[in-house]
Design a protein around this motif. Structure first.
Motif, PDB file in Angstrom:
ATOM      1  N   ILE A  19       0.826  -1.209   0.000  1.00 42.38           N
ATOM      2  CA  ILE A  19       0.000   0.000   0.000  1.00 42.38           C
ATOM      3  C   ILE A  19       0.859   1.258   0.000  1.00 42.38           C
ATOM      4  CG2 ILE A  19      -1.663   1.353   1.354  1.00 42.38           C
ATOM      5  CD1 ILE A  19      -2.792  -1.402   2.324  1.00 42.38           C
ATOM      6  N   ILE A  20       1.829   1.321   0.887  1.00 44.33           N
ATOM      7  CA  ILE A  20       2.626   2.548   1.049  1.00 44.33           C
ATOM      8  C   ILE A  20       3.702   2.682  -0.030  1.00 44.33           C
ATOM      9  CG2 ILE A  20       4.213   3.773   2.585  1.00 44.33           C
ATOM     10  CD1 ILE A  20       2.583   2.498   4.923  1.00 44.33           C
ATOM     11  N   LEU A  21       4.445   1.622  -0.274  1.00 41.98           N
ATOM     12  CA  LEU A  21       5.567   1.705  -1.212  1.00 41.98           C
ATOM     13  C   LEU A  21       5.211   1.250  -2.629  1.00 41.98           C
ATOM     14  CD1 LEU A  21       8.350   0.313   1.136  1.00 41.98           C
ATOM     15  CD2 LEU A  21       7.752   2.703   0.687  1.00 41.98           C
ATOM     16  N   GLY A  22       4.060   0.620  -2.779  1.00 37.12           N
ATOM     17  CA  GLY A  22       3.633   0.189  -4.110  1.00 37.12           C
ATOM     18  C   GLY A  22       4.406  -0.999  -4.653  1.00 37.12           C
ATOM     19  N   THR A  23       4.971  -1.819  -3.797  1.00 34.45           N
ATOM     20  CA  THR A  23       5.713  -2.990  -4.280  1.00 34.45           C
ATOM     21  C   THR A  23       4.745  -4.066  -4.754  1.00 34.45           C
ATOM     22  OG1 THR A  23       5.795  -3.973  -2.083  1.00 34.45           O
ATOM     23  CG2 THR A  23       7.656  -2.612  -2.730  1.00 34.45           C
ATOM     24  N   GLY A  24       5.193  -4.882  -5.661  1.00 32.73           N
ATOM     25  CA  GLY A  24       4.388  -5.984  -6.158  1.00 32.73           C
ATOM     26  C   GLY A  24       3.280  -5.562  -7.101  1.00 32.73           C
ATOM     27  N   ARG A  25       3.351  -4.342  -7.639  1.00 29.44           N
ATOM     28  CA  ARG A  25       2.314  -3.892  -8.570  1.00 29.44           C
ATOM     29  C   ARG A  25       2.476  -4.591  -9.906  1.00 29.44           C
ATOM     30  NH1 ARG A  25       2.667   2.441  -7.152  1.00 29.44           N
ATOM     31  NH2 ARG A  25       1.293   2.370  -5.362  1.00 29.44           N
ATOM     32  N   VAL A  26       1.352  -4.880 -10.517  1.00 27.32           N
ATOM     33  CA  VAL A  26       1.370  -5.550 -11.809  1.00 27.32           C
ATOM     34  C   VAL A  26       1.597  -4.535 -12.928  1.00 27.32           C
ATOM     35  CG1 VAL A  26       0.015  -6.964 -13.395  1.00 27.32           C
ATOM     36  CG2 VAL A  26      -0.143  -7.363 -10.949  1.00 27.32           C
ATOM     37  N   THR A  27       1.056  -3.350 -12.773  1.00 25.02           N
ATOM     38  CA  THR A  27       1.210  -2.316 -13.804  1.00 25.02           C
ATOM     39  C   THR A  27       2.162  -1.233 -13.322  1.00 25.02           C
ATOM     40  OG1 THR A  27      -0.697  -1.099 -12.938  1.00 25.02           O
ATOM     41  CG2 THR A  27      -1.110  -2.657 -14.713  1.00 25.02           C
ATOM     42  N   ASP A  28       2.866  -0.625 -14.265  1.00 27.17           N
ATOM     43  CA  ASP A  28       3.753   0.465 -13.880  1.00 27.17           C
ATOM     44  C   ASP A  28       2.953   1.764 -13.738  1.00 27.17           C
ATOM     45  OD1 ASP A  28       3.283   1.414 -16.454  1.00 27.17           O
ATOM     46  OD2 ASP A  28       5.208   0.763 -17.221  1.00 27.17           O
ATOM     47  N   LYS A  29       3.599   2.806 -13.235  1.00 26.08           N
ATOM     48  CA  LYS A  29       2.908   4.071 -12.984  1.00 26.08           C
ATOM     49  C   LYS A  29       2.340   4.684 -14.254  1.00 26.08           C
ATOM     50  CE  LYS A  29       5.423   5.396  -8.834  1.00 26.08           C
ATOM     51  NZ  LYS A  29       6.294   6.400  -8.210  1.00 26.08           N
ATOM     52  N   GLU A  30       3.078   4.567 -15.344  1.00 21.03           N
ATOM     53  CA  GLU A  30       2.637   5.148 -16.610  1.00 21.03           C
ATOM     54  C   GLU A  30       1.350   4.478 -17.096  1.00 21.03           C
ATOM     55  OE1 GLU A  30       4.754   5.578 -20.791  1.00 21.03           O
ATOM     56  OE2 GLU A  30       6.106   6.036 -19.113  1.00 21.03           O
ATOM     57  N   LEU A  31       1.302   3.143 -17.024  1.00 18.00           N
ATOM     58  CA  LEU A  31       0.120   2.410 -17.461  1.00 18.00           C
ATOM     59  C   LEU A  31      -1.067   2.711 -16.545  1.00 18.00           C
ATOM     60  CD1 LEU A  31      -1.231   0.427 -19.366  1.00 18.00           C
ATOM     61  CD2 LEU A  31      -0.312  -1.435 -17.984  1.00 18.00           C
ATOM     62  N   ARG A  32      -0.823   2.763 -15.245  1.00 20.15           N
ATOM     63  CA  ARG A  32      -1.908   3.094 -14.307  1.00 20.15           C
ATOM     64  C   ARG A  32      -2.486   4.466 -14.597  1.00 20.15           C
ATOM     65  NH1 ARG A  32       0.771   2.521  -8.912  1.00 20.15           N
ATOM     66  NH2 ARG A  32       2.528   2.481 -10.267  1.00 20.15           N
ATOM     67  N   LYS A  33      -1.620   5.414 -14.925  1.00 20.66           N
ATOM     68  CA  LYS A  33      -2.075   6.771 -15.242  1.00 20.66           C
ATOM     69  C   LYS A  33      -2.960   6.744 -16.490  1.00 20.66           C
ATOM     70  CE  LYS A  33      -0.481  11.419 -16.220  1.00 20.66           C
ATOM     71  NZ  LYS A  33       0.618  12.279 -16.596  1.00 20.66           N
ATOM     72  N   LYS A  34      -2.554   5.995 -17.518  1.00 22.87           N
ATOM     73  CA  LYS A  34      -3.359   5.884 -18.737  1.00 22.87           C
ATOM     74  C   LYS A  34      -4.710   5.235 -18.443  1.00 22.87           C
ATOM     75  CE  LYS A  34       0.286   5.551 -22.216  1.00 22.87           C
ATOM     76  NZ  LYS A  34       0.900   4.671 -23.224  1.00 22.87           N
ATOM     77  N   ILE A  35      -4.707   4.214 -17.599  1.00 25.26           N
ATOM     78  CA  ILE A  35      -5.955   3.536 -17.244  1.00 25.26           C
ATOM     79  C   ILE A  35      -6.901   4.514 -16.548  1.00 25.26           C
ATOM     80  CG2 ILE A  35      -6.990   1.783 -15.730  1.00 25.26           C
ATOM     81  CD1 ILE A  35      -4.439   0.082 -16.280  1.00 25.26           C
ATOM     82  N   LEU A  36      -6.379   5.256 -15.566  1.00 25.34           N
ATOM     83  CA  LEU A  36      -7.202   6.198 -14.812  1.00 25.34           C
ATOM     84  C   LEU A  36      -7.701   7.344 -15.673  1.00 25.34           C
ATOM     85  CD1 LEU A  36      -5.177   6.268 -11.472  1.00 25.34           C
ATOM     86  CD2 LEU A  36      -7.406   5.208 -11.870  1.00 25.34           C
ATOM     87  N   GLU A  37      -6.946   7.730 -16.681  1.00 25.59           N
ATOM     88  CA  GLU A  37      -7.349   8.821 -17.577  1.00 25.59           C
ATOM     89  C   GLU A  37      -8.218   8.321 -18.731  1.00 25.59           C
ATOM     90  OE1 GLU A  37      -3.647  10.586 -18.761  1.00 25.59           O
ATOM     91  OE2 GLU A  37      -3.388  11.618 -16.839  1.00 25.59           O
ATOM     92  N   GLY A  38      -8.417   7.012 -18.825  1.00 27.09           N
ATOM     93  CA  GLY A  38      -9.233   6.451 -19.897  1.00 27.09           C
ATOM     94  C   GLY A  38      -8.569   6.510 -21.256  1.00 27.09           C
ATOM     95  N   LYS A  39      -7.250   6.452 -21.289  1.00 20.69           N
ATOM     96  CA  LYS A  39      -6.511   6.568 -22.546  1.00 20.69           C
ATOM     97  C   LYS A  39      -5.950   5.234 -23.040  1.00 20.69           C
ATOM     98  CE  LYS A  39      -5.158  11.342 -21.786  1.00 20.69           C
ATOM     99  NZ  LYS A  39      -4.059  12.279 -21.580  1.00 20.69           N
ATOM    100  N   ILE A  40      -6.512   4.146 -22.567  1.00 20.73           N
ATOM    101  CA  ILE A  40      -6.055   2.824 -22.990  1.00 20.73           C
ATOM    102  C   ILE A  40      -6.766   2.457 -24.293  1.00 20.73           C
ATOM    103  CG2 ILE A  40      -6.080   0.356 -22.419  1.00 20.73           C
ATOM    104  CD1 ILE A  40      -4.071   1.940 -20.809  1.00 20.73           C
ATOM    105  N   GLU A  41      -5.993   2.039 -25.292  1.00 19.19           N
ATOM    106  CA  GLU A  41      -6.585   1.601 -26.550  1.00 19.19           C
ATOM    107  C   GLU A  41      -6.925   0.124 -26.449  1.00 19.19           C
ATOM    108  OE1 GLU A  41      -4.715   2.572 -30.269  1.00 19.19           O
ATOM    109  OE2 GLU A  41      -3.836   4.371 -29.395  1.00 19.19           O
ATOM    110  N   LEU A  42      -8.176  -0.197 -26.770  1.00 17.53           N
ATOM    111  CA  LEU A  42      -8.598  -1.592 -26.757  1.00 17.53           C
ATOM    112  C   LEU A  42      -8.052  -2.281 -28.001  1.00 17.53           C
ATOM    113  CD1 LEU A  42     -12.302  -1.130 -25.639  1.00 17.53           C
ATOM    114  CD2 LEU A  42     -10.391  -1.943 -24.270  1.00 17.53           C
ATOM    115  N   PRO A  43      -7.830  -3.582 -27.928  1.00 17.07           N
ATOM    116  CA  PRO A  43      -7.314  -4.285 -29.100  1.00 17.07           C
ATOM    117  C   PRO A  43      -8.342  -4.278 -30.221  1.00 17.07           C
ATOM    118  CG  PRO A  43      -8.007  -5.843 -27.421  1.00 17.07           C
ATOM    119  CD  PRO A  43      -8.076  -4.480 -26.802  1.00 17.07           C
TER     120      PRO A  43
END
Length: 161
Positions: A19-43
């Motif tokens: 929770i605090i350090l963000g270890t063990g995350r599956v997605t990196d910060k850049e991808l998480r930001k795109k997901i939250l902004e709705g900028k992910i392109e679907l296949p």
């Protein structure tokens, strides 16, 4: 008892670390930001040029995740004009792959299916008018079964040869 306390403390530490350090995350910060902004392109899930617009995929979809959307009419054969192509609603799709398996381009003509809920890959160039004239080796019973799923009379198109 000591082992139990050790497991609890280790679990608390690992969860706080995540929770605090963000270890063990599956997605990196850049991808998480795109997901939250709705900028992910679907296949890309449909090769519109290869689809014959038969609505078979929409008819067999158990969750009604496939909607046929109108397009500019395309004349494929003398008696058949394609005017719709499928669009997958990923919120309803359960990835059963019925759309892929029942597609006549795949099941009858043994070509790459123009619909796949995950990704259809790169663009493929296939002439549909030539494809529909291709000799097929499929039993009459199987052809009738597949045709019953479609909104077009596939047998009529194939008999044009």
């Amino acid at each position: 008892m000591r082992d139990y306390i050790e497991v609890v403390l280790t679990g608390i530490y690992e969860n706080l670390e995540r929770i605090i350090l963000g270890t063990g995350r599956v997605t990196d910060k850049e991808l998480r930001k795109k997901i939250l902004e709705g900028k992910i392109e679907l296949p890309k899930s449909v090769i519109e040029e290869l689809c014959i617009g038969c609505e078979g995929c929409a008819n067999v979809c158990p969750t009604k995740a496939i909607e046929m959307v109108e397009i500019e009419p395309v004349k494929i054969t003398e008696s058949y004009i394609k005017d719709k192509v499928p669009k997958i609603n990923y919120e309803k799709c359960v990835y059963c792959f019925y759309c892929h398996d029942f597609c006549p381009v795949f099941s009858v003509f043994s070509e790459l299916s123009p619909i796949h809920p995950r990704d259809v890959g790169d663009k493929i160039e296939i002439d549909l008018s030539k494809l529909l004239k291709k000799k097929i080796s499929i039993s009459e019973q199987q052809l009738l079964r597949i045709s019953s799923m479609l909104s077009i009379n596939l047998k009529k198109i194939l008999e044009e040869k």
